[in-house]
Design an enzyme around this catalytic site. Structure first.
Site, PDB file in Angstrom:
ATOM      1  N   SER A 562       0.851  -1.187   0.000  1.00 11.10           N
ATOM      2  CA  SER A 562       0.000   0.000   0.000  1.00 11.10           C
ATOM      3  C   SER A 562       0.893   1.245   0.000  1.00 11.10           C
ATOM      4  CB  SER A 562      -0.948  -0.033   1.195  1.00 11.10           C
ATOM      5  OG  SER A 562      -1.991   0.882   1.039  1.00 11.10           O
ATOM      6  N   ASP A 649      -9.739  -3.570  -5.591  1.00 10.28           N
ATOM      7  CA  ASP A 649      -9.182  -2.726  -4.532  1.00 10.28           C
ATOM      8  C   ASP A 649      -9.717  -1.307  -4.676  1.00 10.28           C
ATOM      9  OD1 ASP A 649      -7.618  -1.378  -2.675  1.00 10.28           O
ATOM     10  OD2 ASP A 649      -5.773  -2.399  -3.233  1.00 10.28           O
ATOM     11  N   HIS A 681      -8.377  -4.739  -1.231  1.00  9.40           N
ATOM     12  CA  HIS A 681      -7.099  -4.205  -0.763  1.00  9.40           C
ATOM     13  C   HIS A 681      -6.338  -5.216   0.094  1.00  9.40           C
ATOM     14  CE1 HIS A 681      -4.323  -0.931  -0.133  1.00  9.40           C
ATOM     15  NE2 HIS A 681      -4.393  -1.078   1.173  1.00  9.40           N
TER      16      HIS A 681
END
Length: 710
Positions: A562, A649, A681
């Site tokens: 991320s 996501d 995600h």
């Protein structure tokens, strides 16, 4: 091999080369040609075909690792007690706990009745022993039938134990449908609320559900009140936040006295309070929002008076805690815990007779008991040099014990009950690790790397002792980093990580600026126009580990996910020669394009973290100087790269790693893309699927480190 076999063998798949369809982005007098922005058209058959081609190519390039992947999966599975139960948590007249069953992907939520009102010792549950009076509340495996993806975003039972609400996502986009079940009759009630955010909750009397919804940019912006038995069309808006920089959330105090509604950005917060007996009343603001001031209030009753304990940073960089009356929160403040530079006050949990304070000192998360009468805080101590500890599930208002979660790099997740009267830590359960795991076979330590500007960056290390102490000789090393949102990477235990450590790999965490490990200033020095510190800190940590003899560049792999994936992309451009490989999970590698577009999910909220390049030319130029996709180099070889993403996501869109890999391939980099076509995600759902995913990543990592032939 004979010639016929050679002639009949299929030709290797070529690396996918995407069509270049240039589009121009123009901001602040700067025109940028982007050849792969067309990937953003998620429904375009050509985009889907390209992602599938990337998956096929990655599968072929990693086919030689199939055996290793299988062994790692078997190791994870073999160390995990697949049929197991969590430690029961008391709420009302029931003990609540979860089950996992061998062969099943998802957990099963259960409860059993308490034996008496004075029963605060959780029953010791065994997988093969029947629990008297057990009720199965929700079986995730049943709910997931017919779906490739399944996730729970809400799960709560009314205080009287009669009804259950649960929120289900079967796409991976973190939009949940809330449903309600009568636990007395087993009947599914007609109340069904689609499109909610995570965290729906019952009112204390069980008559209402409070939930939030998101706007088109996936920003939680509205808090709703639903009365059971009525149409969702009649639900009442309790609070709406029009400012696109702010998200909202809501929950009831542990005392059940108030509903707290919070509106917050990365740097500013505001809370509103509603009497739980009159939820349709106009919410009262606790403290009016002031730009740059964050605060969090919790309700307690002290000497018969309703009070609020408020942790805030108004003139207190590392936060202080004050007490005010609930009836007049803007009135006189009594300082309970003053600001102490270097000790980051994180929050306070209120119970009837005492409070619990969470804080960070010297890079470690700590907890202390607050005496309401004296304001004194007594810390709960632990023996290991590196660990993480914090309050666990504590739904009751007046318990005699505090549930605590504890973990370290070598100690598996542990549940304690802290007896407040005797100050005794009562061990309730330690995560079983099968196969003869012994914590004494492993070691953990912290070292400090000098940064370019003279700062010292903490690095946590864990390794297996039988290979010698870390630093005695160069070893394969796995360096992990994050460094954003004041998020701290704690010393956590991982069953999957043992598959690395047992092959001689040293695992390290670079606690770079932008995280919260060393206090609020640590975070401030790694955000906005100081963001490059995050990247240079990670590079400096890598170089320190090489210079001090822990590893060599050809034996070091970096990993981040991320915002940590942005870190991976940035350091790959800054120091490609330092790493043999880079594992980037759902990586935020096209940061500038994303943060320039306020129509994309969460972009406006993110401006407080990264800056606003849309309206500020200085921020635009600064972000352009480090955004990985913008800065792929043509003058140097890159390490091997594996980027992992998910089609659904909503936080970091699949388009970012897809574009990045296409650009890397233009300059000859050995870059692979793996895209889960039904996931979000957090990746795939289901524990066995998650183990297979991690086995895939670790097999690739070990291959880069030259350890695939184990």
């Amino acid at each position: 091999m004979d010639s016929v076999t050679l002639q009949d063998a299929p030709a290797p798949l070529p690396a996918p080369i995407a069509d270049a369809r240039p589009s121009t982005r123009s901001h602040h007098g700067d025109d940028v040609e982007d050849r792969y922005e067309w990937f953003r058209a998620k429904e375009d058959a050509a985009v889907v075909a390209h992602l599938e081609a990337e998956n096929a190519y990655t599968a072929e390039r990693t086919a030689h690792l199939e055996g290793l992947r299988g062994r790692i999966f078997d190791e994870i599975k073999g160390r995990t007690q697949e049929t197991d139960l969590s430690v029961p948590t008391r709420r009302g007249q029931w003990w609540y706990y979860g089950r996992t069953v061998e062969g099943e992907q998802y957990g099963i939520q259960c409860r059993a009745p308490i034996s008496s009102p004075d029963d605060w010792t959780p029953p010791v549950l065994a997988p093969d022993v029947e629990v008297p009076g057990e009720q199965v509340l929700l079986d995730g495996n049943v709910e997931a039938e017919g779906h490739e993806f399944f996730s729970l975003g809400s799960f709560e039972v009314t205080a009287d134990g009669s009804r259950l609400l649960y929120g289900v996502d079967v796409a991976g986009d973190e939009r949940y449908t809330v449903r309600v079940r009568d636990l007395v009759t087993g009947e599914q009630l007609p109340d069904e609320i689609p499109g909610t955010f995570a965290g729906a909750t019952f009112s204390p009397d069980g008559r209402f559900i409070v939930y939030t919804t998101v706007d088109d940019a996936w920003r939680p912006d509205t808090v709703w009140l639903h009365e059971l038995g009525t149409s969702v069309a009649d639900d009442v808006t309790l609070f709406h936040e029009p400012d696109e920089r702010y998200w909202v959330g809501a929950g009831f105090t542990r005392s059940d006295r108030y509903l707290m509604i919070e509106a917050g950005s990365s740097i500013t917060s505001e809370q509103l309070i509603v009497d739980a007996t009159d939820l349709r009343a106009q919410p009262r603001v606790i403290w009016p929002r002031t730009e740059g001031v964050e605060y969090d209030a919790t309700h307690a009753i002290v000497d018969g008076e309703d009070v609020l304990y408020i942790v805030h940073n108004d003139g207190a960089l590392d936060f202080e805690m004050v007490r005010v009356t609930a009836s007049d929160p803007t009135g006189e403040r009594t300082v309970v815990i003053p600001h102490r530079p270097g000790q980051r006050l994180l929050g306070m949990s209120a119970f009837r007779d005492w409070g619990v304070v969470a804080y960070r000192r010297e890079g470690l998360a700590r907890i202390g008991m607050l005496d309401y009468r004296t304001g004194g805080v007594s810390e709960i101590g632990f023996d290991e040099p590196l660990y993480a500890a914090g309050p666990g599930g504590n739904p009751e208002w007046a318990p005699p014990v505090l549930r605590i979660g504890y973990v370290s790099f070598v100690t598996p997740s542990t549940v304690y009950d802290f007896d407040v009267a005797t100050r005794e830590l009562l061990l309730r359960k330690r995560q079983p690790v099968l196969g003869g795991y012994d914590a004494e076979d492993y070691a953990q330590a912290r070292v400090w790397a000098p940064a370019q500007d003279g700062s010292s960056i903490p690095i946590s290390l864990v390794w297996k002792r039988s290979f010698g102490d870390a630093g005695e000789q160069p070893r394969p090393l796995h360096l992990y980093g994050y460094g954003s949102y004041e998020h701290s990477i704690e010393p956590g235990f991982s069953v999957a990580r043992l598959s690395e450590l047992d092959r001689g790999v040293v695992f390290a965490v670079a606690h770079v600026r932008g995280g919260g490990e060393m206090g609020r200033q640590w975070y401030e020095n790694g955000k906005l126009l100081r963001k490059r510190n995050t990247f240079t800190d990670f590079v400096d940590c890598g170089r320190y580990l090489v210079d001090e003899g822990y590893t060599t560049p050809d034996r070091m792999v970096a990993e981040g996910g991320s915002a940590g994936g942005l870190l991976m992309g940035a350091v790959t451009n800054l120091a490609p020669e330092l790493f043999a490989g880079v594992l980037a999970v759902v990586p935020f590698v096209d940061a500038l394009t994303t943060i320039l577009d306020p129509s994309l999910p969460l972009t406006v909220i993110e401006w407080d973290e990264w800056g606003d390049p849309l309206h500020n030319a200085e921020v635009y130029a600064y972000m352009k100087s480090y955004s990985p996709y913008e800065n792929v180099r043509t003058d140097t070889p890159y390490p091997r790269i594996l980027a992992v993403t998910s089609l659904n996501d909503t936080r970091v869109l699949y388009v970012e790693p897809a574009k990045w890999v296409a650009r890397l391939r233009e300059v000859g980099a050995d870059a692979l893309l793996k895209c889960e076509m039904v996931a979000g995600h957090g990746g795939v759902s289901g524990r066995y699927n998650a183990w297979k995913e991690r086995a895939f990543e670790l097999a690739w990592l070990l291959d880069v480190l030259g350890l695939a032939d184990d």
